[in-house]
Design a protein around this motif. Structure first.
Motif, PDB file in Angstrom:
ATOM      1  N   ASN A  22       0.840  -1.191   0.000  1.00 33.95           N
ATOM      2  CA  ASN A  22       0.000   0.000   0.000  1.00 33.95           C
ATOM      3  C   ASN A  22       0.876   1.243   0.000  1.00 33.95           C
ATOM      4  N   TRP A  23       0.287   2.337  -0.439  1.00 27.62           N
ATOM      5  CA  TRP A  23       0.985   3.609  -0.415  1.00 27.62           C
ATOM      6  C   TRP A  23       1.146   4.044   1.030  1.00 27.62           C
ATOM      7  N   THR A  24       2.354   4.421   1.402  1.00 32.73           N
ATOM      8  CA  THR A  24       2.575   4.938   2.747  1.00 32.73           C
ATOM      9  C   THR A  24       2.218   6.422   2.767  1.00 32.73           C
ATOM     10  N   LEU A  25       2.067   6.950   3.958  1.00 27.45           N
ATOM     11  CA  LEU A  25       1.770   8.374   4.099  1.00 27.45           C
ATOM     12  C   LEU A  25       2.905   9.213   3.519  1.00 27.45           C
ATOM     13  N   GLU A  26       4.140   8.773   3.736  1.00 24.23           N
ATOM     14  CA  GLU A  26       5.297   9.514   3.218  1.00 24.23           C
ATOM     15  C   GLU A  26       5.313   9.504   1.684  1.00 24.23           C
ATOM     16  N   GLU A  27       4.995   8.352   1.088  1.00 22.82           N
ATOM     17  CA  GLU A  27       4.938   8.277  -0.374  1.00 22.82           C
ATOM     18  C   GLU A  27       3.865   9.213  -0.923  1.00 22.82           C
ATOM     19  N   SER A  28       2.711   9.212  -0.276  1.00 18.78           N
ATOM     20  CA  SER A  28       1.611  10.061  -0.731  1.00 18.78           C
ATOM     21  C   SER A  28       1.972  11.534  -0.598  1.00 18.78           C
ATOM     22  N   ARG A  29       2.589  11.894   0.510  1.00 19.29           N
ATOM     23  CA  ARG A  29       3.000  13.294   0.697  1.00 19.29           C
ATOM     24  C   ARG A  29       4.039  13.706  -0.338  1.00 19.29           C
ATOM     25  N   TYR A  30       4.982  12.815  -0.619  1.00 16.25           N
ATOM     26  CA  TYR A  30       6.004  13.130  -1.607  1.00 16.25           C
ATOM     27  C   TYR A  30       5.382  13.239  -2.999  1.00 16.25           C
TER      28      TYR A  30
END
Length: 115
Positions: A22-30
């Motif tokens: 799944n997409w992590t929060l950090e990946e989504s923010r980046y």
């Protein structure tokens, strides 16, 4: 002579699909940050000089490559990045609408109380 049911011998064996993480929060923010850096290309209308599909695809590919460099464990495609962007956009709109509605009703933003 042995009877074989039709299609039994030629049916390919399907391999189990391996799920991506799944997409992590950090990946989504980046992803959001990278999109913001390319917003001039992404949000421009095709009537603008120099704006075409190839430029937008190149911008998405740049986003994908930078995301891949920052998070090498998650192999993402351009299509997956676009889908995640769309999901973030669609889930944030109702939340922002509620914040604006609350602000209009109380005159206070984000529940911050004065004094």
């Amino acid at each position: 002579m042995e009877q074989v049911s039709p299609g039994a011998a030629s049916t390919p064996v399907k391999e189990k699909r391996v799920r991506k993480s799944n997409w992590t929060l950090e990946e989504s923010r980046y992803l959001l940050q990278l999109y913001a850096e390319n917003i001039q290309v992404m949000r421009s209308d095709f009537s603008v000089q120099g704006c075409n599909r190839q430029n937008k695809q190149m911008a998405w590919d740049t986003i994908r490559r930078k995301l891949q460099q920052a998070f090498p464990a998650g192999k993402r495609t351009v299509k997956e990045c676009q889908k995640r962007w769309h999901t973030i956009l669609m889930t944030s709109r109702p939340k922002l609408a509620q914040v604006n509605k609350d602000f209009a009703a109380t005159g206070k933003k984000f529940g911050i109380h004065e004094g």
